[in-house]
Design a protein around this motif. Sequence first.
Motif, PDB file in Angstrom:
ATOM      1  N   ASP A  95       0.891  -0.593   0.055  1.00 56.55           N
ATOM      2  CA  ASP A  95       0.203  -0.160   0.077  1.00 56.55           C
ATOM      3  C   ASP A  95       0.939   1.925  -0.242  1.00 56.55           C
ATOM      4  N   ARG A  96       1.641   1.569   0.737  1.00 54.16           N
ATOM      5  CA  ARG A  96       2.992   2.066   0.780  1.00 54.16           C
ATOM      6  C   ARG A  96       3.381   3.148  -0.406  1.00 54.16           C
ATOM      7  N   ILE A  97       3.675   1.574  -1.121  1.00 52.94           N
ATOM      8  CA  ILE A  97       4.475   1.469  -2.233  1.00 52.94           C
ATOM      9  C   ILE A  97       3.328   2.432  -3.723  1.00 52.94           C
ATOM     10  N   LEU A  98       2.714   1.713  -3.261  1.00 53.35           N
ATOM     11  CA  LEU A  98       1.782   2.293  -4.490  1.00 53.35           C
ATOM     12  C   LEU A  98       1.088   3.522  -4.319  1.00 53.35           C
ATOM     13  N   GLY A  99       1.075   3.992  -2.780  1.00 57.68           N
ATOM     14  CA  GLY A  99       0.791   4.869  -2.865  1.00 57.68           C
ATOM     15  C   GLY A  99       1.964   5.997  -3.434  1.00 57.68           C
ATOM     16  N   LEU A 100       3.450   6.369  -3.335  1.00 56.99           N
ATOM     17  CA  LEU A 100       4.221   6.709  -3.314  1.00 56.99           C
ATOM     18  C   LEU A 100       4.405   6.841  -5.093  1.00 56.99           C
ATOM     19  N   ASP A 101       3.708   5.863  -5.825  1.00 52.64           N
ATOM     20  CA  ASP A 101       4.341   4.934  -6.340  1.00 52.64           C
ATOM     21  C   ASP A 101       3.223   6.266  -7.664  1.00 52.64           C
ATOM     22  N   LEU A 102       1.889   6.721  -6.708  1.00 55.83           N
ATOM     23  CA  LEU A 102       1.205   7.446  -7.748  1.00 55.83           C
ATOM     24  C   LEU A 102       1.306   8.996  -7.231  1.00 55.83           C
ATOM     25  N   GLY A 103       1.727   9.207  -6.703  1.00 57.09           N
ATOM     26  CA  GLY A 103       2.052  10.288  -6.083  1.00 57.09           C
ATOM     27  C   GLY A 103       2.185  11.407  -4.830  1.00 57.09           C
ATOM     28  N   ALA A 104       2.251  10.294  -4.725  1.00 55.49           N
ATOM     29  CA  ALA A 104       1.956  10.683  -2.775  1.00 55.49           C
ATOM     30  C   ALA A 104       3.769  10.963  -2.321  1.00 55.49           C
ATOM     31  N   ASP A 105       3.974  12.280  -1.856  1.00 58.68           N
ATOM     32  CA  ASP A 105       4.661  12.788  -1.032  1.00 58.68           C
ATOM     33  C   ASP A 105       5.518  12.548  -0.010  1.00 58.68           C
ATOM     34  N   ASP A 106       4.589  11.794   1.226  1.00 55.35           N
ATOM     35  CA  ASP A 106       4.729  11.236   1.497  1.00 55.35           C
ATOM     36  C   ASP A 106       3.262  10.522   2.774  1.00 55.35           C
ATOM     37  N   TYR A 107       4.046   9.304   3.079  1.00 50.68           N
ATOM     38  CA  TYR A 107       2.737   7.811   3.992  1.00 50.68           C
ATOM     39  C   TYR A 107       3.040   7.895   5.214  1.00 50.68           C
ATOM     40  N   LEU A 108       1.890   8.494   5.638  1.00 49.86           N
ATOM     41  CA  LEU A 108       1.657   8.363   7.111  1.00 49.86           C
ATOM     42  C   LEU A 108       0.989   7.338   7.424  1.00 49.86           C
ATOM     43  N   VAL A 109       1.166   6.432   8.690  1.00 53.60           N
ATOM     44  CA  VAL A 109       0.223   5.268   8.955  1.00 53.60           C
ATOM     45  C   VAL A 109      -0.151   5.696   9.842  1.00 53.60           C
ATOM     46  N   LYS A 110      -1.547   5.760  10.477  1.00 52.86           N
ATOM     47  CA  LYS A 110      -2.413   5.087  11.441  1.00 52.86           C
ATOM     48  C   LYS A 110      -2.479   4.303  12.541  1.00 52.86           C
ATOM     49  N   PRO A 111      -2.382   4.541  13.885  1.00 48.99           N
ATOM     50  CA  PRO A 111      -2.346   5.287  14.378  1.00 48.99           C
ATOM     51  C   PRO A 111      -0.983   6.533  14.146  1.00 48.99           C
ATOM     52  N   PHE A 112      -1.197   7.919  14.452  1.00 55.28           N
ATOM     53  CA  PHE A 112      -0.173   8.681  14.392  1.00 55.28           C
ATOM     54  C   PHE A 112      -0.358   9.513  15.556  1.00 55.28           C
ATOM     55  N   SER A 113       0.963   9.956  15.336  1.00 55.18           N
ATOM     56  CA  SER A 113       1.318  11.126  16.111  1.00 55.18           C
ATOM     57  C   SER A 113       1.107  12.997  15.469  1.00 55.18           C
ATOM     58  N   PRO A 114      -0.034  13.247  16.179  1.00 53.85           N
ATOM     59  CA  PRO A 114      -0.374  14.639  15.510  1.00 53.85           C
ATOM     60  C   PRO A 114       0.776  15.071  14.889  1.00 53.85           C
ATOM     61  N   GLY A 115       1.824  15.380  16.370  1.00 54.97           N
ATOM     62  CA  GLY A 115       3.105  16.062  15.459  1.00 54.97           C
ATOM     63  C   GLY A 115       4.104  15.636  15.065  1.00 54.97           C
ATOM     64  N   GLU A 116       3.812  14.433  14.136  1.00 55.39           N
ATOM     65  CA  GLU A 116       4.700  14.011  13.672  1.00 55.39           C
ATOM     66  C   GLU A 116       4.034  14.709  12.473  1.00 55.39           C
ATOM     67  N   LEU A 117       2.955  14.272  12.382  1.00 51.25           N
ATOM     68  CA  LEU A 117       1.902  14.569  10.617  1.00 51.25           C
ATOM     69  C   LEU A 117       2.392  15.764  10.223  1.00 51.25           C
ATOM     70  N   ALA A 118       2.291  16.833  11.469  1.00 51.24           N
ATOM     71  CA  ALA A 118       2.635  18.613  11.033  1.00 51.24           C
ATOM     72  C   ALA A 118       4.187  18.824  10.991  1.00 51.24           C
ATOM     73  N   ALA A 119       5.109  17.720  11.862  1.00 52.02           N
ATOM     74  CA  ALA A 119       6.549  18.257  10.606  1.00 52.02           C
ATOM     75  C   ALA A 119       6.530  17.409   9.281  1.00 52.02           C
ATOM     76  N   ARG A 120       6.092  16.478   9.234  1.00 50.49           N
ATOM     77  CA  ARG A 120       6.015  15.659   7.556  1.00 50.49           C
ATOM     78  C   ARG A 120       5.263  16.978   7.139  1.00 50.49           C
ATOM     79  N   VAL A 121       3.610  17.109   6.939  1.00 46.77           N
ATOM     80  CA  VAL A 121       3.354  18.611   6.516  1.00 46.77           C
ATOM     81  C   VAL A 121       4.532  19.996   6.032  1.00 46.77           C
ATOM     82  N   ARG A 122       5.176  20.539   7.325  1.00 47.01           N
ATOM     83  CA  ARG A 122       6.178  21.160   7.229  1.00 47.01           C
ATOM     84  C   ARG A 122       7.511  20.666   6.164  1.00 47.01           C
ATOM     85  N   SER A 123       7.377  19.685   5.966  1.00 45.58           N
ATOM     86  CA  SER A 123       9.173  18.770   5.222  1.00 45.58           C
ATOM     87  C   SER A 123       8.548  18.310   3.726  1.00 45.58           C
TER      88      SER A 123
END
Length: 233
Positions: free
Chosen positions: A95-123
């Motif tokens: 699933d991660r490979i397919l999402g990235l191959d289709l053009g996603a810029d990053d992939y984060l799996v649930k359950p997730f840390s809101p702080g980590e999501l924010a850091a990836r968005v900033r990146s």
Amino acid sequence: MAAGIAVVAPSLLVIDDDSRVRTVVRWQLEAEGCTVHEAADGNAAWQAIVDHRPDLVVLDLSLPGVSGLDLLRRLREAGDRTPVVVLSGRSGEGDRILGLDLGADDYLVKPFSPGELAARVRSVLRRVGPPSEQPVPAPVAPGSRLRIDPWTREVELDGVPVPLTAREFDLLAFLAAHPRHVFTRGQLLEQVWASSTGWQSEATVTEHVHRLRHKLGPGHLVTVRGVGYRLEP
């Protein structure tokens, strides 16, 4: 901050069918100074992209009706390069490979840390540059005669539907996303056919342009002699 310079808050779109997830993500990203819009399904998400032109999309893959993967695929096929961070409960490597191959810029799996999501968005936002430097896709060609809907893959000319093959639509949508930009036939092969001239003839592009001109009439697809083609709004 220099006087007279306004800092524009990034505009983000959160697409998830779980309202609790949307709320947590919105609170975290608003705390980061972002403007956040929400959508609960694929159809509402496409309309929100058209309406708000977000600088980045946070996308769940398991959406009702239209899946997140289908939404991502159609965005990229339409020439829309809005950065996408996938936020999904699908943790498999495939699933991660397919999402990235289709053009996603990053992939984060649930359950997730809101702080980590924010850091990836900033990146991701740092990588793509300020919003003013990002190309603005054009699901509707500028001007009133030609209307292109990348989501439904429908084209209208003066309100009349224009039937196109899948590849004809892909070519038109790509050119519409870059109005007045001149592309060589080789560049169009790479971008629309995902091919180099090693196995696909440039005559294929010429033939598709000819077909589009026949269906759309004169004035839309312009030949720049010795260079290539452009879409004239």
